[in-house]
Enzyme design. Structure first.
Site, short mmCIF file in Angstrom:
data_model
loop_
_atom_site.label_atom_id
_atom_site.label_comp_id
_atom_site.label_asym_id
_atom_site.label_seq_id
_atom_site.Cartn_x
_atom_site.Cartn_y
_atom_site.Cartn_z
N LYS A 217 0.93 -1.22 0.06
CA LYS A 217 -0.01 0.11 -0.09
C LYS A 217 0.83 1.35 -0.01
O LYS A 217 0.75 2.18 -0.89
CB LYS A 217 -0.94 -0.05 1.31
CG LYS A 217 -1.78 1.11 1.44
CD LYS A 217 -2.76 1.21 2.61
CE LYS A 217 -3.35 2.40 2.82
NZ LYS A 217 -4.32 2.27 3.83
N GLU A 223 10.24 -4.73 4.82
CA GLU A 223 10.56 -6.09 4.41
C GLU A 223 10.18 -6.29 2.66
O GLU A 223 10.96 -6.80 2.24
CB GLU A 223 9.30 -6.95 5.03
CG GLU A 223 9.44 -7.07 6.48
CD GLU A 223 9.07 -6.19 7.48
OE1 GLU A 223 8.56 -5.04 6.91
OE2 GLU A 223 8.67 -6.46 8.48
N GLY A 274 -5.03 -1.60 4.94
CA GLY A 274 -4.07 -2.98 4.35
C GLY A 274 -4.79 -4.33 4.67
O GLY A 274 -4.46 -5.10 3.68
N ARG A 275 -5.31 -4.19 5.72
CA ARG A 275 -6.01 -5.56 6.02
C ARG A 275 -7.49 -5.80 5.55
O ARG A 275 -7.85 -6.69 5.75
CB ARG A 275 -6.11 -5.72 7.44
CG ARG A 275 -6.53 -4.81 8.42
CD ARG A 275 -6.37 -5.09 10.03
NE ARG A 275 -6.57 -3.73 10.65
CZ ARG A 275 -6.03 -2.68 10.75
NH1 ARG A 275 -4.91 -2.55 10.17
NH2 ARG A 275 -6.43 -1.66 11.60
N GLU A 360 -4.99 -6.59 14.60
CA GLU A 360 -4.72 -5.27 14.24
C GLU A 360 -5.85 -4.29 14.18
O GLU A 360 -5.52 -3.13 14.55
CB GLU A 360 -4.05 -5.46 12.80
CG GLU A 360 -2.93 -4.15 12.40
CD GLU A 360 -2.25 -4.37 11.32
OE1 GLU A 360 -0.93 -4.62 11.57
OE2 GLU A 360 -2.52 -4.10 10.07
N HIS A 391 -5.49 -33.48 17.06
CA HIS A 391 -4.36 -33.95 17.57
C HIS A 391 -3.35 -33.05 18.23
O HIS A 391 -2.01 -33.59 18.24
CB HIS A 391 -3.88 -34.92 16.41
CG HIS A 391 -4.99 -35.73 16.06
ND1 HIS A 391 -5.32 -36.89 16.76
CD2 HIS A 391 -6.11 -35.57 15.30
CE1 HIS A 391 -6.43 -37.49 16.11
NE2 HIS A 391 -6.88 -36.63 15.08
N LYS A 500 9.18 -0.67 14.24
CA LYS A 500 10.02 -0.28 13.00
C LYS A 500 10.88 0.49 13.30
O LYS A 500 11.95 0.48 12.81
CB LYS A 500 8.97 0.25 12.08
CG LYS A 500 7.99 -0.95 11.48
CD LYS A 500 6.87 -0.18 10.57
CE LYS A 500 5.74 -0.75 10.24
NZ LYS A 500 4.95 0.09 9.19
O1 F6P Z 1 1.86 -4.08 9.84
C1 F6P Z 1 1.68 -2.93 9.54
C2 F6P Z 1 0.94 -2.76 8.30
O2 F6P Z 1 1.01 -1.40 8.09
C3 F6P Z 1 -0.18 -3.28 7.81
O3 F6P Z 1 -1.41 -2.58 8.38
C4 F6P Z 1 -0.10 -3.54 6.35
O4 F6P Z 1 -1.01 -4.56 5.96
C5 F6P Z 1 1.46 -4.14 6.22
O5 F6P Z 1 1.99 -3.18 7.16
C6 F6P Z 1 1.78 -4.04 4.88
O6 F6P Z 1 1.84 -2.63 4.42
P1 F6P Z 1 2.28 -2.32 3.12
O7 F6P Z 1 1.02 -2.63 2.41
O8 F6P Z 1 1.87 -0.58 3.22
O9 F6P Z 1 3.28 -2.67 2.58
#
Ligand code: F6P
Length: 531
Positions: A217, A223, A274-275, A360, A391, A500
């Site tokens: 987003k 990452e 995002g979610r 979240e 199990h 972060k």
């Molecule tokens: O974990 C925090 C967060 O902002 C989530 O809400 C989001 O889904 C994720 O990081 C990834 O964010 P982005 O889509 O901006 O890379």
């Protein structure tokens, strides 16, 4: 729009009394014995989902009080505000408009009836953008599906830019062609900054036949940016040159994607959390897997649930009933977690997906105005597919000291033809729900099952794109309602920021060895990692 926190409503003290008088000692077995209509009263249909709530510790009187709670908290007004595109994500001053992503184009003609002309015009404008992008993204998905030169698609994203698409692609495997030998595409998901993940994929990929989707987003998530940069380095080192063909970005930050060197982009908007984003361009891997029509069906299923949530009376509104039960359990019974047991192996990532959705969204300790809350909010959500969980940890669910409400998700129709498996799977789901409730009173000590352990049973006829869309929209709206009752903002996530920031500070220290200002434990571990 007036919102009232649950503990500040008139009915809250009545609920406290109800808990003390009937709630605390409520026995589901007695309730069934006393009411032949209990199953009918506490089960219902919603689009694509049948729900049995009857094995829960709730009676008609308590549910009536809880429904009053929803009214007194202003849940209906809050819901209207969300659908109308008001900025209910107040800490970020954003609309919460994932429902618009699955609103069919025909609904545009209704927009003139929205509350005010400004809102109607805004909604129509955003809706038009949604459909233009959807059409472009689905055309791209079809083009890719028809492209015999592409065998592998790698989605690089994390959190909402990974969990939703990954969960849905696995869930809809029966509708996907993932075999390149039959013209399909293999789909891969890389999320973790841990290089083991990407490094394990790269040797199996061919530079000429791979497409990387960079899903973020913000297009700043460390990452995803790290994995994207490594994928690009690998691509170029293998002699790849055509970035436009082999990289696409799914993002609200098209400028950053362009700066990274990606020109094939599909956008979305800051009003998509995002979610809550797999209905947007973030859903491209789903569309590649199941095709444009499949993706439209997925949106249509979610839209059917949106309409149910928007229009059904509260007493027969499934997301509302589930959320009221969640609050009853969390704030009166004091249950701190909920387990989810999908009795369908294709739903294996559903618990992880729901974890982000619930935790979240509702893992908040202050109300929307920033005031500390005197009661619990999000439960811990966890689970594994059945029968595997039976199990592993079901022992604790049956005989542990904590009561954990369990949510079963079962699918009537199997999409394989192995004889005997599906009846056995369904029988196990029913038996577990039955055992949790009925218990075993006739044996003492170690073999004693107290029973009266609550569960909810969600049943789909078939795990189709539409049914999955409806199931997920149901969960989204349930989280909305409980967050609404708790008086919190379910649509921000400030809690992920601190780690972060600290990671950025620590990373150079791993190279320099500088431990100044660090606490003793962090300094000790850092020194050990450098030794
Ligand atoms: O974990 C925090 C967060 O902002 C989530 O809400 C989001 O889904 C994720 O990081 C990834 O964010 P982005 O889509 O901006 O890379």
């Amino acid at each position: 729009m007036a919102r009232t926190r649950c503990d500040r409503t008139a009915v809250w003290s009545q609920l406290q009394t109800a808990y003390q008088t009937t709630g605390k000692g409520f026995d589901v077995r007695t309730a069934f014995a006393q009411d032949a209509q209990r199953f009918a009263r506490f089960s219902q249909e919603a689009p694509y989902v049948f729900a049995d709530l009857s094995k829960n510790r709730i009676d008609v009187e308590t549910e009536a009080l809880l429904l009053t709670l929803a009214v007194q908290c202003g849940v209906e007004e809050h819901r209207e505000a969300m659908f109308a595109g008001q900025k209910i994500n107040t800490t970020e001053q954003r609309e919460v408009w994932h429902t618009l992503l699955r609103n069919p184009a025909v609904a545009l003609v209704h927009s003139a009836q929205e509350a005010t002309e400004t809102i109607a015009i805004h909604k129509a404008t955003e809706q038009a953008k949604v459909h233009t992008t959807l059409d472009a993204m689905l055309a791209y998905a079809e083009q890719l599906r028809a492209d015999a030169g592409i065998t592998d698609v790698v989605n690089i994203g994390i959190g909402g830019s990974d969990l939703g698409p990954q969960m849905a692609v696995l869930a809809l495997d029966a509708f996907a062609n993932t075999d390149p030998a039959k013209g399909g595409k293999r789909l891969h998901f890389v999320s973790n900054v841990d290089g083991h993940e990407l490094a394990a994929k790269l040797p199996h990929l061919n530079v000429e036949s791979t497409v990387f989707l960079i899903a973020s987003k913000t297009f700043t998530t460390i990452e995803t940016m790290t994995n994207a940069a490594s994928a690009k380095t690998w691509f170029e080192a293998q002699g790849g040159t055509n970035i436009a063909r082999h990289f696409a970005a799914l993002t609200t930050n098209v400028a950053a994607a362009n700066a990274f060197g990606i020109t094939t982009t599909f956008g979305f908007w800051d009003w998509v959390g995002g979610r809550y984003s797999m209905w947007s361009a973030i859903g491209l891997p789903i569309a590649i897997a199941i095709g444009a029509q499949g993706f439209r069906d997925f949106l249509a299923g979610a839209h059917a649930m949106d309409e149910h949530f928007r229009t059904a009376p509260l007493a027969s509104n499934l997301p509302v009933r589930l959320a009221l039960l969640d609050v009853w359990y969390r704030n009166f019974h004091g249950f701190t977690s909920r387990s989810i047991a999908p009795y369908h192996s294709a739903l294996k990532r559903l618990p992880a997906y729901l974890q982000q959705l619930e935790m979240e969204s509702n893992g908040k300790r202050v109300d929307a105005s920033g005031e500390a809350l005197p009661y619990g909010t999000s439960p811990v959500l966890w689970g594994e597919p059945g029968t595997n969980g039976q199990h592993a940890y079901f022992q604790m669910l049956h005989q542990g000291t904590d009561v954990v409400p369990l949510e079963f998700v079962a699918v009537k129709k199997a999409r394989h033809d192995l004889k005997g498996h599906h009846p056995m799977l369904l029988a196990n789901a029913l038996a577990q729900a039955q055992a949790l409730m009925v218990g075993k009173e006739d044996a003492g000590g170690h073999k004693h099952f107290t029973g009266n352990r609550p569960s909810t049973f969600l049943l789909l006829d078939d795990l189709t794109p539409a049914a999955l869309g409806a199931l997920i929209a149901l969960q989204e709206h349930r989280v909305f309602v409980s967050g609404s009752l708790w008086g919190i903002n379910s649509f921000d996530q400030w809690g992920v920021e601190l780690g972060k920031v600290l990671a950025k500070d620590i990373e150079p220290r791993l190279a320099s060895g500088d431990v100044s200002g660090l606490d003793g434990s962090t300094a000790g571990l850092l020194a050990r990692l450098r030794a």
